[in-house]
Design an enzyme around this catalytic site. Structure first.
Site, short mmCIF file in Angstrom:
data_model
loop_
_atom_site.label_atom_id
_atom_site.label_comp_id
_atom_site.label_asym_id
_atom_site.label_seq_id
_atom_site.Cartn_x
_atom_site.Cartn_y
_atom_site.Cartn_z
N LYS A 88 -27.25 3.79 -12.98
CA LYS A 88 -27.64 4.98 -12.64
C LYS A 88 -27.95 5.00 -11.18
O LYS A 88 -27.59 6.22 -10.75
CB LYS A 88 -28.85 5.44 -13.32
CG LYS A 88 -28.51 5.75 -14.73
CD LYS A 88 -29.61 6.94 -15.55
CE LYS A 88 -29.47 7.11 -16.85
NZ LYS A 88 -30.48 7.92 -17.33
N LYS A 114 -19.09 3.22 -23.34
CA LYS A 114 -19.84 4.24 -24.17
C LYS A 114 -19.73 5.77 -24.11
O LYS A 114 -19.62 6.14 -23.24
CB LYS A 114 -21.56 3.91 -23.97
CG LYS A 114 -22.50 4.38 -24.74
CD LYS A 114 -23.82 3.89 -24.41
CE LYS A 114 -24.40 5.20 -23.36
NZ LYS A 114 -25.86 5.26 -23.22
N LYS A 141 -23.23 11.72 -23.01
CA LYS A 141 -23.27 12.79 -22.70
C LYS A 141 -23.27 13.16 -21.09
O LYS A 141 -22.98 14.16 -20.57
CB LYS A 141 -24.72 13.65 -22.94
CG LYS A 141 -25.82 12.65 -22.59
CD LYS A 141 -26.92 13.25 -23.54
CE LYS A 141 -28.34 12.49 -23.32
NZ LYS A 141 -29.29 12.46 -24.14
P1 AMP Z 1 -29.92 8.70 -24.34
O1 AMP Z 1 -28.81 9.82 -24.90
O2 AMP Z 1 -29.61 7.89 -23.62
O3 AMP Z 1 -31.20 9.51 -24.21
O4 AMP Z 1 -30.05 7.91 -25.99
C1 AMP Z 1 -30.90 8.37 -27.16
C2 AMP Z 1 -30.33 7.39 -28.31
O5 AMP Z 1 -29.06 7.58 -28.58
C3 AMP Z 1 -30.78 6.02 -27.93
O6 AMP Z 1 -31.23 5.27 -29.05
C4 AMP Z 1 -29.61 5.42 -27.85
O7 AMP Z 1 -29.26 4.00 -27.68
C5 AMP Z 1 -28.41 6.41 -28.57
N1 AMP Z 1 -27.24 6.51 -28.10
C6 AMP Z 1 -26.68 7.09 -27.17
N2 AMP Z 1 -25.61 7.08 -26.85
C7 AMP Z 1 -24.95 6.35 -27.94
C8 AMP Z 1 -23.70 5.80 -28.31
N3 AMP Z 1 -22.56 6.05 -27.74
N4 AMP Z 1 -23.59 5.03 -29.61
C9 AMP Z 1 -24.70 4.99 -30.15
N5 AMP Z 1 -26.11 5.21 -30.02
C10 AMP Z 1 -26.08 5.93 -28.60
#
Ligand code: AMP
Ligand code: TRP
Length: 347
Positions: free
Chosen positions: A123, A206, A209
């Site tokens: 980041k 990955k 968003k």
């Molecule tokens: P974040 O969007 O980074 O706040 O992630 C929120 C939750 O979603 C966390 O538990 C991440 O590990 C999970 N997560 C985010 N992106 C993915 C992805 N592409 N595949 C699986 N889990 C995800």
């Protein structure tokens, strides 16, 4: 430094997890997090789920957009089966113990631990000196989120493993430095076929968003048309689907689509391949699109219904915050006692 005191303490099972409300939630968030959050709740375990708005502002957020996205994320949780009566669902900034414990943990954690975090490196990019101090300290706030509730288990996707390991290090150092057995050493729960859903444009990256390409992800708010179009255009290779899971090795795009199918249908990869071995993507993609629309369509519709009543969402988050506060405040007070703060104010 005080000698560690062995005062075995049982930590009852308590699950905590968080999601940043900093963009539309994706299929990765749904399969890797939300769907599993609802499952844990349905297993009858005590569950707390938090929209981590304080984490979100470690990078710039437009205030009106942040508020909107926090409500949208709350709607996504509820539409995915998180029941605000059975789970505690709230936004982080409404429970002061997060920030207060984070400060204490900032003083336990070491700067070098923070610089080693891959999420910080990603980041912060090439100009780390110019990132916010909050972005560097982010994992200490995350440790505070978890430890403010003495949570024993944290369901997350694979990308959060390093942060949970750091939480364990911080808890152990606190326990050691103050000679207590106060914080549990939290276990990550990284389970299932969808711990890492990959980009539809690049099966080695990955699904996120924050990816600049909207084609790379399925958003939980996408229409059926948009979902079908994105899956149709998803990157693949020219080979048909293999017979065995090993046959997916070296084929990241194909593997990703099989994983997504398996996670949506509650099947294993092997079961999906038993059904589609030898199929071309011209056959598999429409089947996957139909499945994704069938599973996500009702969730999106429910999100839209909830979003039409923002006051109701805010009320749910407020009630959740009160319940979270009732658990976290006594724990924070104990922490203040342990570290030597005077607490004589009458409240
Ligand atoms: P974040 O969007 O980074 O706040 O992630 C929120 C939750 O979603 C966390 O538990 C991440 O590990 C999970 N997560 C985010 N992106 C993915 C992805 N592409 N595949 C699986 N889990 C995800
Ligand atoms: N850092 C997590 C992410 O980006 C979000 C998060 C913040 C979290 N605090 C947490 C996850 C506590 C689990 C537990 O996905």
């Amino acid at each position: 430094m005080a000698e560690p005191v062995q005062t075995p303490q049982a930590f009852p099972t308590r699950i905590f997890s968080g999601i940043q409300p900093s963009g539309s939630l994706t299929l990765g968030n749904y399969l890797g997090a939300l769907k599993r959050f609802a499952q844990k709740q349905n297993e009858g375990i005590e569950t707390l789920y938090c929209l981590v708005d304080l984490h979100a502002i470690t990078v710039w957020q437009d205030p009106a957009v942040l508020r909107q996205q926090t409500r949208e994320a709350a709607a996504a949780f509820i539409a995915s089966g998180v029941d605000p009566k059975r789970s505690i669902l709230y936004n982080q900034s409404q429970v002061q113990a997060h920030s207060q414990l984070a400060w204490v943990l900032n003083c336990v954690a070491r700067v070098g631990w923070m610089y080693r975090m891959t999420q910080f490196k990603d980041k912060a990019g090439s100009n780390a000196e110019n990132s916010s101090l909050g972005l560097l300290a982010y994992p200490a706030l995350m440790a505070a989120d978890i430890l403010a509730f003495k949570a024993t288990h944290v369901p997350v996707g694979e990308d959060q493993r390093q942060h949970i390991e750091l939480t364990r290090d911080i808890a152990a150092k606190f326990n050691h430095d103050y000679g207590v057995n106060f914080f549990p050493i939290t276990e990550p729960l990284i389970e299932g076929v969808a711990t890492k859903v990959m980009s539809l444009r690049d099966g080695t990256k990955k699904m996120s968003k924050s990816d600049p390409s909207d084609q790379s992800r399925i958003n939980m708010t996408d229409t059926a048309d948009a979902i079908a179009k994105k899956i149709r255009k998803a990157k693949t290779d020219p080979e048909p689907l293999p017979e065995t899971v090993e046959g997916l090795d070296g084929r990241p795009d194909a593997k990703n689509l099989v994983n997504i199918y398996a996670a949506l249908a509650d099947m294993t990869q092997a079961q999906v391949l038993a059904q589609y071995a030898g199929a071309q993507f011209g056959t598999f993609k429409p089947a996957l699109a139909d499945l994704a629309v069938a599973k996500l369509g009702p969730i999106t519709a429910e999100m839209n219904r909830l979003m039409a009543e923002p006051d109701e969402i805010d009320a749910i988050l407020g009630r959740g915050a009160e319940r979270a506060d009732a658990i976290a405040t006594p724990i924070l007070n104990d922490v203040y006692d342990i570290v030597g703060m005077i607490r004589s104010r009458q409240v």
